[in-house]
Design a protein around this motif. Structure first.
Motif, mmCIF file in Angstrom:
data_model
loop_
_atom_site.group_PDB
_atom_site.id
_atom_site.type_symbol
_atom_site.label_atom_id
_atom_site.label_comp_id
_atom_site.label_asym_id
_atom_site.label_seq_id
_atom_site.Cartn_x
_atom_site.Cartn_y
_atom_site.Cartn_z
ATOM 1 N N MET A 1 0.841 -1.175 0.000
ATOM 2 C CA MET A 1 0.000 0.000 0.000
ATOM 3 C C MET A 1 0.885 1.236 0.000
ATOM 4 S SD MET A 1 -3.005 0.820 2.674
ATOM 5 C CE MET A 1 -2.704 2.171 3.755
ATOM 6 N N SER A 2 0.637 2.096 -0.931
ATOM 7 C CA SER A 2 1.423 3.321 -1.057
ATOM 8 C C SER A 2 0.744 4.442 -0.285
ATOM 9 C CB SER A 2 1.537 3.695 -2.530
ATOM 10 O OG SER A 2 2.238 4.899 -2.665
ATOM 11 N N PHE A 3 1.562 5.240 0.357
ATOM 12 C CA PHE A 3 1.019 6.334 1.161
ATOM 13 C C PHE A 3 1.828 7.583 0.868
ATOM 14 C CE2 PHE A 3 1.284 8.884 5.053
ATOM 15 C CZ PHE A 3 -0.048 9.177 5.233
ATOM 16 N N GLU A 4 1.151 8.649 0.487
ATOM 17 C CA GLU A 4 1.823 9.921 0.232
ATOM 18 C C GLU A 4 1.345 10.924 1.268
ATOM 19 O OE1 GLU A 4 4.499 12.430 -1.183
ATOM 20 O OE2 GLU A 4 4.279 10.390 -1.913
ATOM 21 N N MET A 5 2.303 11.522 1.943
ATOM 22 C CA MET A 5 2.006 12.488 2.992
ATOM 23 C C MET A 5 1.609 13.828 2.365
ATOM 24 S SD MET A 5 4.551 13.576 6.077
ATOM 25 C CE MET A 5 4.823 11.863 6.467
ATOM 26 N N LYS A 6 0.718 14.542 3.046
ATOM 27 C CA LYS A 6 0.343 15.876 2.579
ATOM 28 C C LYS A 6 1.586 16.764 2.596
ATOM 29 C CE LYS A 6 -4.456 15.917 4.076
ATOM 30 N NZ LYS A 6 -5.458 16.619 4.891
ATOM 31 N N PRO A 7 1.800 17.567 1.561
ATOM 32 C CA PRO A 7 3.007 18.401 1.478
ATOM 33 C C PRO A 7 3.196 19.327 2.671
ATOM 34 C CG PRO A 7 1.810 18.447 -0.604
ATOM 35 C CD PRO A 7 0.964 17.702 0.372
ATOM 36 N N GLU A 8 2.111 19.875 3.215
ATOM 37 C CA GLU A 8 2.251 20.798 4.341
ATOM 38 C C GLU A 8 2.728 20.073 5.603
ATOM 39 O OE1 GLU A 8 -2.237 20.007 3.809
ATOM 40 O OE2 GLU A 8 -0.559 20.452 2.501
ATOM 41 N N ILE A 9 2.296 18.819 5.767
ATOM 42 C CA ILE A 9 2.755 18.027 6.916
ATOM 43 C C ILE A 9 4.226 17.662 6.732
ATOM 44 C CG2 ILE A 9 2.498 15.837 8.155
ATOM 45 C CD1 ILE A 9 -0.514 16.038 7.554
ATOM 46 N N LYS A 10 4.578 17.256 5.527
ATOM 47 C CA LYS A 10 5.968 16.903 5.241
ATOM 48 C C LYS A 10 6.894 18.094 5.490
ATOM 49 C CE LYS A 10 8.885 14.806 1.738
ATOM 50 N NZ LYS A 10 8.933 14.213 0.405
ATOM 51 N N THR A 11 6.477 19.273 5.097
ATOM 52 C CA THR A 11 7.277 20.483 5.298
ATOM 53 C C THR A 11 7.515 20.743 6.784
ATOM 54 O OG1 THR A 11 6.425 21.449 3.261
ATOM 55 C CG2 THR A 11 7.369 22.968 4.864
ATOM 56 N N VAL A 12 6.457 20.598 7.589
ATOM 57 C CA VAL A 12 6.585 20.827 9.033
ATOM 58 C C VAL A 12 7.531 19.800 9.649
ATOM 59 C CG1 VAL A 12 5.350 20.761 11.237
ATOM 60 C CG2 VAL A 12 4.355 21.962 9.293
ATOM 61 N N LEU A 13 7.378 18.531 9.281
ATOM 62 C CA LEU A 13 8.242 17.486 9.829
ATOM 63 C C LEU A 13 9.703 17.715 9.453
ATOM 64 C CD1 LEU A 13 5.998 14.336 9.323
ATOM 65 C CD2 LEU A 13 6.454 15.582 11.443
ATOM 66 N N GLU A 14 9.941 18.172 8.240
ATOM 67 C CA GLU A 14 11.314 18.490 7.831
ATOM 68 C C GLU A 14 11.845 19.685 8.618
ATOM 69 O OE1 GLU A 14 10.759 18.969 3.615
ATOM 70 O OE2 GLU A 14 11.179 16.844 3.218
ATOM 71 N N LYS A 15 10.985 20.686 8.830
ATOM 72 C CA LYS A 15 11.398 21.885 9.551
ATOM 73 C C LYS A 15 11.808 21.575 10.990
ATOM 74 C CE LYS A 15 9.860 26.562 10.629
ATOM 75 N NZ LYS A 15 8.792 27.547 10.481
ATOM 76 N N ILE A 16 11.108 20.653 11.641
ATOM 77 C CA ILE A 16 11.450 20.316 13.028
ATOM 78 C C ILE A 16 12.463 19.167 13.095
ATOM 79 C CG2 ILE A 16 9.245 21.149 13.933
ATOM 80 C CD1 ILE A 16 8.457 18.154 14.295
ATOM 81 N N GLU A 17 12.974 18.763 11.961
ATOM 82 C CA GLU A 17 13.978 17.685 11.874
ATOM 83 C C GLU A 17 13.485 16.424 12.576
ATOM 84 O OE1 GLU A 17 17.553 19.455 13.392
ATOM 85 O OE2 GLU A 17 17.831 20.657 11.590
ATOM 86 N N PHE A 18 12.257 16.030 12.227
ATOM 87 C CA PHE A 18 11.599 14.897 12.857
ATOM 88 C C PHE A 18 12.423 13.616 12.754
ATOM 89 C CE2 PHE A 18 8.845 11.173 12.688
ATOM 90 C CZ PHE A 18 8.147 11.296 13.879
ATOM 91 N N VAL A 19 12.942 13.319 11.579
ATOM 92 C CA VAL A 19 13.680 12.070 11.379
ATOM 93 C C VAL A 19 14.916 12.012 12.268
ATOM 94 C CG1 VAL A 19 14.979 10.686 9.718
ATOM 95 C CG2 VAL A 19 12.808 11.730 9.032
ATOM 96 N N ASP A 20 15.671 13.110 12.318
ATOM 97 C CA ASP A 20 16.872 13.130 13.157
ATOM 98 C C ASP A 20 16.517 12.990 14.639
ATOM 99 O OD1 ASP A 20 18.495 13.446 10.924
ATOM 100 O OD2 ASP A 20 18.424 15.636 11.032
ATOM 101 N N ARG A 21 15.466 13.666 15.058
ATOM 102 C CA ARG A 21 15.043 13.586 16.458
ATOM 103 C C ARG A 21 14.572 12.175 16.803
ATOM 104 N NH1 ARG A 21 11.193 18.706 17.181
ATOM 105 N NH2 ARG A 21 11.141 17.966 19.320
#
Length: 81
Positions: A1-21
C-alpha cells in the motif's frame, strides 16, 4: 500500500527535523532484545487491555507474536491512526 504524505505536513516534519530527532530518541531508548533482564516479565494481559481502553485506545493482544496492537478509536474524517 502506497502512502503519500500531505506536502504541508511533510514540510513541518522536515522543519522540526523529525527524522533526526526520532533517530536520537530511538537510539537512546533502544533495548537489547537478547538481554533477558531488559524484558517485561510477567504482566496481566487483561489489566494491560483495561489500561489502554481507559486511555481511549482500541487494543488487541496477539498471543502468537506476544504483541499488543493498539489504535486510536476515532471516527474523524480528517485522519486515521
Amino acid at each position: 500500500m502506497s502512502f503519500e504524505m500531505k506536502p504541508e505536513i511533510k514540510t513541518v516534519l522536515e522543519k522540526i527535523e523529525f527524522v533526526d530527532r526520532y533517530k536520537v530518541l530511538s537510539e537512546q531508548f533502544r533495548g537489547n532484545p537478547n538481554d533477558i533482564n531488559d524484558r517485561l516479565e510477567d504482566f496481566d494481559i487483561e489489566k494491560v487491555n483495561e489500561i489502554f481502553k481507559n486511555l481511549g485506545y482500541d487494543v488487541a493482544f496477539d498471543s502468537k507474536e506476544k504483541f499488543f496492537k493498539v489504535g486510536v478509536v476515532d471516527n474523524s474524517p480528517n485522519y486515521m491512526i
